[in-house]
Design an enzyme around this catalytic site. Structure first.
Site, PDB file in Angstrom:
ATOM      1  N   GLU A  77       0.812  -1.223   0.000  1.00 35.10           N
ATOM      2  CA  GLU A  77       0.000   0.000   0.000  1.00 35.10           C
ATOM      3  C   GLU A  77       0.846   1.274   0.000  1.00 35.10           C
ATOM      4  O   GLU A  77       0.364   2.333   0.406  1.00 35.10           O
ATOM      5  CB  GLU A  77      -0.941  -0.004   1.209  1.00 35.10           C
ATOM      6  CG  GLU A  77      -1.960  -1.133   1.162  1.00 35.10           C
ATOM      7  CD  GLU A  77      -3.081  -0.898   2.150  1.00 35.10           C
ATOM      8  OE1 GLU A  77      -4.182  -0.530   1.708  1.00 35.10           O
ATOM      9  OE2 GLU A  77      -2.841  -1.081   3.369  1.00 35.10           O
ATOM     10  N   HIS A  96      -0.341   5.661   7.328  1.00 32.20           N
ATOM     11  CA  HIS A  96      -1.506   4.803   7.052  1.00 32.20           C
ATOM     12  C   HIS A  96      -1.538   3.725   8.119  1.00 32.20           C
ATOM     13  O   HIS A  96      -0.519   3.114   8.416  1.00 32.20           O
ATOM     14  CB  HIS A  96      -1.414   4.151   5.676  1.00 32.20           C
ATOM     15  CG  HIS A  96      -2.408   3.039   5.504  1.00 32.20           C
ATOM     16  ND1 HIS A  96      -3.766   3.250   5.632  1.00 32.20           N
ATOM     17  CD2 HIS A  96      -2.258   1.712   5.278  1.00 32.20           C
ATOM     18  CE1 HIS A  96      -4.402   2.098   5.453  1.00 32.20           C
ATOM     19  NE2 HIS A  96      -3.503   1.148   5.246  1.00 32.20           N
ATOM     20  N   HIS A  98      -4.397   0.902  10.593  1.00 29.09           N
ATOM     21  CA  HIS A  98      -5.685   0.199  10.695  1.00 29.09           C
ATOM     22  C   HIS A  98      -6.226   0.279  12.120  1.00 29.09           C
ATOM     23  O   HIS A  98      -6.945  -0.623  12.542  1.00 29.09           O
ATOM     24  CB  HIS A  98      -5.512  -1.272  10.294  1.00 29.09           C
ATOM     25  CG  HIS A  98      -4.840  -1.469   8.965  1.00 29.09           C
ATOM     26  ND1 HIS A  98      -3.960  -2.494   8.716  1.00 29.09           N
ATOM     27  CD2 HIS A  98      -4.917  -0.737   7.821  1.00 29.09           C
ATOM     28  CE1 HIS A  98      -3.527  -2.413   7.458  1.00 29.09           C
ATOM     29  NE2 HIS A  98      -4.075  -1.361   6.893  1.00 29.09           N
ATOM     30  N   HIS A 167     -11.345  -0.431   6.660  1.00 29.83           N
ATOM     31  CA  HIS A 167      -9.918  -0.675   6.459  1.00 29.83           C
ATOM     32  C   HIS A 167      -9.047   0.094   7.459  1.00 29.83           C
ATOM     33  O   HIS A 167      -8.328  -0.511   8.243  1.00 29.83           O
ATOM     34  CB  HIS A 167      -9.591  -0.294   5.007  1.00 29.83           C
ATOM     35  CG  HIS A 167      -8.155  -0.453   4.616  1.00 29.83           C
ATOM     36  ND1 HIS A 167      -7.716  -0.275   3.325  1.00 29.83           N
ATOM     37  CD2 HIS A 167      -7.047  -0.744   5.329  1.00 29.83           C
ATOM     38  CE1 HIS A 167      -6.409  -0.467   3.267  1.00 29.83           C
ATOM     39  NE2 HIS A 167      -5.985  -0.744   4.477  1.00 29.83           N
TER      40      HIS A 167
HETATM   41 ZN   LIG Z   1      -4.020  -0.793   4.923  1.00 27.78          ZN
END
Ligand SMILES: [Zn+2]
Length: 254
Positions: A77, A96, A98, A167
């Site tokens: 990602e 980023h 989760h 997500h």
């Molecule tokens: Zn992710």
């Protein structure tokens, strides 16, 4: 220590802090734009953030591909970072993750995630929710290419954080210390909001004026900000990598 050494040390510290504060676990990542070349950025190879060392950091272009031959697997990602750096010249660091506490707000539309506590103010007045399915239909929900990344960056627009439906989130800031701080307080703000919802009644969010007042008084390397960075780094076992409050990050506007 060169400027670049200090930047890469900071990126290691950021990885360890985000792991210790449980923003990331085996997954999730943080990046910083190259201080001398805005078309490149640094991020770890595919590795849990808590394990990141200097040799694990790779340099990528704004297409999400390594600028030097690299045989080690990279984060699938990484395009989240590439696309946000491409779309937002003002952004110098991206996270980023989760983090579980924010996930309900990406799937339930009854209560938007907005600042309710003072330390949550930096997420900004509006936190958009990006749904990969709107443009790409059924996927594995991962941001696997630049098309996905650009769609996310488009949804993020000029905001500081975008939730990613089912997500996680992506956050962006003008400096590493700010994106780490915001990413630590984002789940805390979500927890406070969720508990407030459970208490019942209406929710009192921070007003736009309060959010603006907090942002206006904030300086990335002010003593009170540095205090948190030092504390988190020490807690994460990497105090030795923290230098002095430095000049290599963008100077505050005020
Ligand atoms: Zn992710």
């Amino acid at each position: 220590m060169s400027n670049l050494d200090a930047v890469l040390n900071d990126l290691i510290v950021a990885n360890r802090i985000l792991a210790k504060e449980e923003v990331v676990d085996a997954y999730g990542h943080v990046s910083i734009r190259h201080p001398d070349n805005p078309k490149r950025f640094f991020i770890a190879r595919s590795l849990a953030p808590d394990l990141v060392e200097r040799d694990d950091i790779v340099e990528l272009g704004l297409d999400g591909e390594p600028v030097r031959a690299e045989s080690r697997p990279l984060y699938l990602e990484r395009f989240i970072h590439a696309a946000i750096f491409e779309a937002r010249p003002d952004v110098h660091a991206v996270v980023h993750a989760h983090a579980e506490d924010i996930l309900p707000f990406g799937v339930a539309d009854a209560t938007p995630l907005r600042p309710v506590i003072h330390s949550g103010s930096f997420i900004g007045a509006h936190v958009p929710v990006w749904d990969i399915a709107e443009k790409f239909g059924d996927t594995d929900l991962l941001v696997r290419n630049m098309d996905h990344g650009r769609d996310l960056a488009h949804c993020l627009a000029d905001n500081n954080v975008a939730l990613m439906r089912g997500h996680g989130f992506a956050s962006a800031a003008r400096s590493l210390i700010e994106v780490v701080r915001m990413s630590v307080y984002l789940p805390r703000n979500a927890r406070a909001l969720q508990r407030a919802i459970q208490l019942g009644g209406s929710i009192k969010y921070l007003s736009e004026g309060e959010i603006a007042a907090r942002a206006g008084g904030y300086r990335p390397h002010a003593p009170e900000t540095w205090r948190a960075w030092e504390y988190w780094a020490t807690k994460a076992g990497c105090r030795h990598l923290v230098g002095e409050p430095h000049a290599h990050e963008p100077k505050p506007k005020r």
